[in-house]
Write a protein that holds these residues in place. Structure first.
Motif, PDB file in Angstrom:
ATOM      1  N   GLU A  49      70.352  42.938  27.944  1.00 19.67           N
ATOM      2  CA  GLU A  49      69.390  42.509  28.959  1.00 19.67           C
ATOM      3  C   GLU A  49      69.113  41.004  28.854  1.00 19.67           C
ATOM      4  N   ARG A 105      70.094  38.095  31.616  1.00 17.79           N
ATOM      5  CA  ARG A 105      69.068  37.236  32.236  1.00 17.79           C
ATOM      6  C   ARG A 105      69.428  35.754  32.092  1.00 17.79           C
ATOM      7  N   GLU A 120      72.094  34.783  34.549  1.00 19.91           N
ATOM      8  CA  GLU A 120      71.541  34.661  35.901  1.00 19.91           C
ATOM      9  C   GLU A 120      70.832  33.321  36.064  1.00 19.91           C
TER      10      GLU A 120
END
Length: 911
Positions: free
Chosen positions: A482, A486, A489
Motif C-alpha cells: 500500500e 501510494r 501515485e
C-alpha cells in the motif's frame, strides 16, 4: 445360480438357472457378518453358508407349495397365454401417440410455474453417440418428472450446425457442408425420436439457418454501437490444420481443441468481442450460483477470469521518451527489481534493439521463441532463456539502470507482456538471473529466517518484512504494498490496479461454414457496418469447397463485391465468419419462441421462460461455452432484450460414457453404436441402463451384461404387469384405503409402497440420483412379486397390490416411459402416464405397528422378535434378550456388546 456382485439396498439378485424356470428370483439379505447369514426368501428365512445359497436348496424350497398359495394367475374365461414383450412395437406405438397428441409442446402460461430444462444442443457432424444418449436421457427424465409435478415444462431441441466439426466432416466425405449438415440433422432427429424423448420439436432450430444467424448479425451491430465490438491487429493462435484462428479458450495444452495440432502464433487483424468489459460482473455473479452449479465449474471460471489486485508501474526507458508499463501483484518487492523481461511479442522489442549490434540476435531469438506454443514456454521444468536487447530502463524507486531482456517464459497475453524481474522473490526470475549472472537482491525476509539471504538456493516468494527498501524497510508486505503504491501515485509513475487473466474474445474465423460478419471495407469510408435492413448477410451456398479447408469466400466475387452502406461506392465484404461459439451463446433464449421472424425474441415469452432452470452438459464446456453464454446474456440484458443476469440457474455436468475404462473412440475400437442398442434392446432398456449404471455426475462404464440385466428386469416387469392386469381393478398410486381388516402382508406392502415413494421422490427431486431411485423401484417390484399370490385372496390385499403396482409404473415412467405407458393401459387406466400427476406418500401409511427383527448371537441367527415400529434402542435390546433361544445361547456368558440396527437386526456379542 450365483449371487450378483451388487446388492440393491439389501436385495441380492440371483442369476437364472433352468430348473427354476423363472429368471428373476431375489432374496433379501439381513445385515449379518457371521459365516451363516439369513436370507428372507418370499417371506421365509434361509440360512446359507458364506452368503452363497446352493441352487438345489433354493430349487427345493420353491418347489414346495406355500401355505394358502394360489394357483397360477388366470382370469376366468381368459387365455393363459401372455403377450411377449416386443420393445420396438411398444415404443413406436407410444411415440406415435405422444406426437399425435402433442403432449410435450409447451406454451407460455403466467398462471403456471414454469420449468425450463435444457441439454446442450449437439453438433450434427454424424450420428449420435452414447454420450448424447446419456445427456438427453438425463434431461428427459427431469422433464417428464417435472411435468408430473404439474410444472409447465419447456424442453426444446436444435442443432449447433455451423463450425469446424461439420465442415471438416463434409470435406472428408467430399460433399458440401450444407448438404452434410442437413442430412445429419435428419438422421440424428430420427435417432432422438426413436429414444422417445419428450422434446418440443415445434421449437427446433438450426444455427446455420439464415433465419437464426440474421439475429446474431443484428447483435453484432448492436454490440458495435455499444463499443463491445472492435477490430485490431494482434498476435493470434493459428491452427495450421484447421487453417483458422482460435480463441485463447480453444487452445488446450498448446494444441487445437478440435484437431490436436500444435498451435502457432501469428499476427493478424481480427474481430473481438469486449468480454473483458464484463470481467468483474462475470466473476462476482458466480457467487449467486454457488448453491446451484458444481464447485469445480465455478473454480474453473474464477481461475480463467483470474482477477489480480496490484499496481501498474512505469519504468522509463533510458535515453527515450518512452516507458515500459508492468503490472505486478507484489509492489512491495520493487526495490528488488534488477532487470526487465519482455515477451518476444512485445511491441517495444524490435524498436529497443534498433540498430544496435544485438539487433540480429534479438530478431533470431524472437522468431524462434514465437514459433513455440505458450504451454512449452511456461512449463516449470523448461530452461529459462533470454537475450539482452542492449537497452536499459530505470527503476523508479532506486533510480538504478535495469537491463532489458527478452525472455522465453514471458507471454504477451498475461499482464502487459512486461515483467519487472525480482529474482530473489520469483523462482523464474531467480533461475534466469543465475544463468545470466544478474543481481539478486533480497528485499523481503520471513520473520523466522536465519539464513544468509545471499546464499539461498531458491527464491523466497512468501510475504514477510521489507528490508533494503529505503523508507519502507521494516513494514510488513501488506503495508509495503500500500505504501509503495501510494508513493508511485504521488510520483506519477504508478497506480493501484486490477487486472484479469481473461482476454477479449476473438470471434474471427478464416473458414467458410459460419455466420458472415456483417461489415464491408470501403476505400473511402473504411470499415462500415451493414445496415440492419440489409440483414441477413447470407452465406453463399453455391461455392466450390477447397479440400485443404481454405475458405472459398475470398475467391467468391458475388459475395465479396458489395456497395458501401455509407457512401454507396464499391466495397468488399468481410470474408471471415464468426466463431461457432457465438451461435451457442444465445440459442437457449431463442428457444423461448424459435419461430418468430420479426424479432430475435418474443419479449413476453423470453421474460416468462428465462432463465433456464436446469442446464445439462459436459464439464468440458465449463470455460468455452458457459463463460461466453454468461457474457452474451449480460450484454443482451444491457441492450434491453432480457431481464436476467445469468442464463442457467442450475447446472448438471454429467460424467462421460466409457468402455473398458476408456473414453469411447474409433481409434480404441470401443465405440458402442446407439442404433445397435436400439435394434437389439430397445429404447427403454438403453435408457434404463444409462440411468442405473452410475450417478449422473460420475463416469459410466458401458457393460453389455449390464444392458442385458436391464432388459431382463423390463421383461419381468412386463410379465408381472400382464399377470396383475388380469386380476386387479385400477385404483391409482398410493390410493387411500381403510387399514382395518388389512392383513399384515397388505399392511407391509402398503408401507413398502409409501416408504419407497418417499425415497424415490427425494432422490429425484433433491439430487437427481436416478440410479438409487431405480433401485428403490426394483425393490418395490420384488416385494409385489413376492406377496402377490398371498394378497390376491382378499379385497384389501388386491387394493394394496393395485396401488403399489400403480406407484411402480408412475415412478418408473420418467426413466422407461414406453413400457410403463403400455402396462398402465393394460392395467385399465383411461388416461396416459404423460398426463398423470406424481403421487404423494401418506404419512399414516409410513407408520408401522410392528416389525420383525432378526436376533444374532456372535453373528449367528438365533431367533426373530416382533418389536413396535417406534421402539427405542433399549426396548429392542430388552425384547431381543428375552427371546428363549437367545437366552439359551448367552447362558453362562458375559455380554460384551449389543449392536442394534433399528428395524432390521440385533447382534449380541458375548463370551
Amino acid at each position: 445360480m450365483r449371487l450378483k456382485s451388487g446388492a440393491l439396498g439389501g436385495l441380492v439378485a440371483l442369476e437364472p438357472f433352468p430348473e427354476l424356470g423363472d429368471p428373476h428370483i431375489l432374496l433379501e439379505m439381513t445385515a449379518g457378518k457371521g459365516a451363516l447369514s439369513p436370507f428372507r426368501f418370499f417371506g421365509r428365512t434361509v440360512n446359507v453358508q458364506s452368503g452363497i445359497p446352493s441352487s438345489r436348496g433354493i430349487a427345493e424350497l420353491i418347489s414346495r407349495p406355500r401355505s394358502g398359495q394360489r394357483r397360477p394367475l388366470q382370469a376366468a374365461g381368459r387365455s393363459s397365454r401372455m403377450k411377449q414383450y416386443t420393445p420396438e412395437a411398444v415404443e413406436r406405438k407410444w411415440q406415435r401417440i405422444w406426437e399425435e397428441k402433442a403432449y410435450f409442446s409447451a406454451a407460455s402460461d403466467p398462471s403456471r410455474t414454469k420449468y425450463y430444462v435444457l441439454e446442450m444442443f449437439p453438433y450434427p457432424s454424424g450420428r449420435i453417440h452414447m454420450g448424447h444418449v446419456r445427456v438427453y436421457t438425463l434431461g428427459d427424465v427431469i422433464a417428464r418428472y417435472k411435468w408430473m409435478r404439474n410444472l409447465n415444462v419447456l424442453h426444446p431441441m436444435g442443432w449447433d450446425a455451423f463450425g469446424l466439426p461439420a465442415e471438416n466432416a463434409a470435406i472428408q466425405h467430399g460433399t458440401h457442408p450444407a448438404a452434410w449438415t442437413y442430412a445429419n440433422i435428419d438422421e440424428m432427429r430420427s435417432q432422438l425420436k426413436r429414444l422417445g424423448y419428450s422434446l418440443d420439436w415445434s421449437r427446433e432450430l438450426a444455427t446455420c439457418d439464415p433465419g437464426y444467424y440474421k439475429w446474431e448479425q443484428l447483435f453484432f451491430l448492436k454490440f458495435w454501437d455499444k463499443g463491445l465490438v472492435y477490430r485490431q491487429k494482434a498476435p493470434v493462435n493459428w491452427c495450421p490444420s484447421c487453417r483458422t484462428v482460435l480463441a485463447n479458450e480453444q487452445v488446450e495444452d498448446g494444441e487445437c481443441w478440435r484437431c490436436g495440432s500444435i498451435v502457432q502464433q501469428q499476427e493478424l487483424s481480427q474481430w473481438f468481442l469486449r468480454i473483458t468489459a464484463y470481467a468483474e460482473e462475470l466473476l462476482n455473479d458466480l457467487d449467486s450460483l454457488a448453491d446451484s452449479w458444481p464447485e469445480k465449474v465455478l473454480t474453473m471460471q474464477r481461475n480463467w477470469i483470474g482477477k489480480s489486485q496490484g499496481a501498474e508501474i512505469d519504468f522509463p526507458v533510458e535515453g527515450r521518451d518512452q516507458a515500459i508499463r508492468v503490472f505486478t501483484t507484489r509492489p512491495d518487492t520493487l526495490f528488488g527489481a534488477t532487470f526487465m523481461s519482455l515477451a518476444p511479442e512485445h511491441p517495444l522489442v524490435e524498436d529497443l534493439a534498433g540498430k544496435l549490434p544485438q539487433a540480429d540476435g534479438v530478431k533470431a531469438f524472437v522468431d524462434r521463441i514465437r514459433a513455440e506454443d505458450a504451454q512449452q514456454r511456461t512449463a516449470e521444468d523448461r530452461e529459462k532463456e533470454g537475450i539482452f536487447t542492449g537497452a536499459y530502463c530505470i527503476n523508479p524507486m532506486t533510480n538504478e539502470r535495469m537491463p532489458i531482456y527478452v525472455a522465453n517464459f514471458v507471454l504477451m497475453e498475461y499482464g502487459t507482456g512486461a515483467v519487472m524481474a525480482v529474482p530473489a522473490h520469483d523462482q523464474r526470475d531467480f533461475e534466469f538471473a543465475r544463468k545470466y549472472d544478474l543481481p539478486i537482491r533480497v528485499v523481503v525476509e520471513p520473520s523466522d529466517d536465519s539464513n544468509d539471504p545471499e546464499c539461498r538456493t531458491e527464491a523466497y516468494t512468501g510475504e514477510g518484512t521489507l528490508v533494503r527498501s529505503g523508507d519502507f524497510s521494516g513494514l510488513n508486505s501488506l503495508e509495503g504494498k500500500e505504501a509503495i503504491t501510494r508513493r508511485l501515485e504521488e510520483m506519477g509513475q504508478g497506480r493501484a490496479a486490477v487486472q484479469y487473466r481473461l482476454r477479449d474474445w476473438n470471434i474471427s474465423r478464416q473458414r467458410y461454414w459460419g455466420a458472415p460478419i456483417p461489415v464491408v471495407y470501403c476505400e473511402r469510408c473504411g470499415v462500415v457496418p451493414v445496415k440492419e435492413s440489409d440483414l441477413p448477410v447470407e452465406l453463399p451456398l453455391e461455392v466450390e469447397i477447397n479440400p485443404d479447408g481454405r475458405s472459398p469466400l475470398p475467391e467468391t466475387e458475388s459475395f465479396v463485391k458489395a456497395s458501401c452502406p455509407a457512401c454507396g461506392g464499391l466495397a468488399s465484404r468481410e470474408t471471415d465468419t464468426m466463431d461457432t461459439f457465438v451461435e451457442s451463446s444465445w440459442y437457449f433464449a431463442r428457444y423461448t419462441d424459435a419461430q418468430i421472424d420479426t424479432a430475435p425474441f418474443d419479449q413476453e415469452a423470453l421474460d416468462y421462460w428465462m432463465p433456464v432452470d436446469q442446464y445439462i452438459g459436459g464439464i468440458e464446456h465449463a470455460i468455452l461455452h458457459l463463460l461466453y453464454a454468461r457474457f452474451f446474456t449480460k450484454a443482451l440484458r444491457d441492450l434491453g432484450y432480457t431481464r436476467v443476469d445469468e442464463p442457467f440457474w442450475h447446472l448438471l455436468t454429467q460424467g462421460m460414457v466409457l468402455k473398458d475404462g476408456a473414453k469411447m473412440s474409433k481409434s480404441k475400437g470401443n465405440i458402442v453404436d446407439p442404433n445397435e442398442m436400439l435394434e437389439r434392446f430397445g429404447a427403454d432398456t438403453t435408457r434404463l441402463f444409462t440411468l442405473f449404471a452410475a450417478p449422473p455426475d460420475r463416469d459410466l462404464d458401458w457393460s453389455h451384461k449390464g444392458v442385458e440385466g436391464a432388459q431382463r428386469f423390463l421383461k419381468r416387469l412386463y410379465r408381472l404387469g400382464q399377470e396383475l392386469g388380469r386380476e386387479l381393478e385400477p385404483v391409482g398410486p398410493c390410493t387411500p384405503m381403510e387399514t382395518e381388516g388389512l392383513t399384515q402382508g397388505a399392511k407391509a406392502l402398503r408401507y413398502k409402497e409409501h416408504s419407497s415413494l418417499e425415497k424415490i421422490t427425494r432422490d429425484m427431486e433433491e439430487r437427481f440420483q436416478f440410479n438409487t431411485a431405480i433401485a428403490a423401484i426394483m425393490e418395490l417390484v420384488n416385494e409385489i412379486s413376492a406377496v402377490k399370490d398371498e394378497l390376491l385372496s382378499s379385497h384389501g390385499g388386491r387394493q394394496a397390490l393395485s396401488s403399489a403396482w400403480a406407484t411402480c409404473l408412475v415412478t418408473l415412467y420418467p426413466m422407461t416411459p414406453h413400457i410403463c405407458e403400455e402396462l398402465w393401459e393394460q392395467a385399465g387406466y383411461q388416461t396416459h402416464l404423460a398426463k398423470t400427476g406424481w403421487p404423494q406418500p401418506d404419512p399414516a401409511a409410513l407408520k408401522r405397528e410392528e416389525v420383525q427383527v432378526a436376533v444374532q448371537v456372535n453373528g449367528k441367527l438365533r431367533g426373530q422378535v416382533a418389536v413396535p415400529a417406534e421402539a427405542d434402542k433399549q426396548e429392542i435390546e430388552d425384547l431381543a434378550l428375552a427371546n428363549e433361544n437367545v437366552q439359551r445361547h448367552i447362558q453362562d456368558k458375559t455380554i460384551r456388546k449389543i449392536i442394534v440396527v433399528p428395524g432390521k437386526l440385533v447382534n449380541v456379542v458375548a463370551s
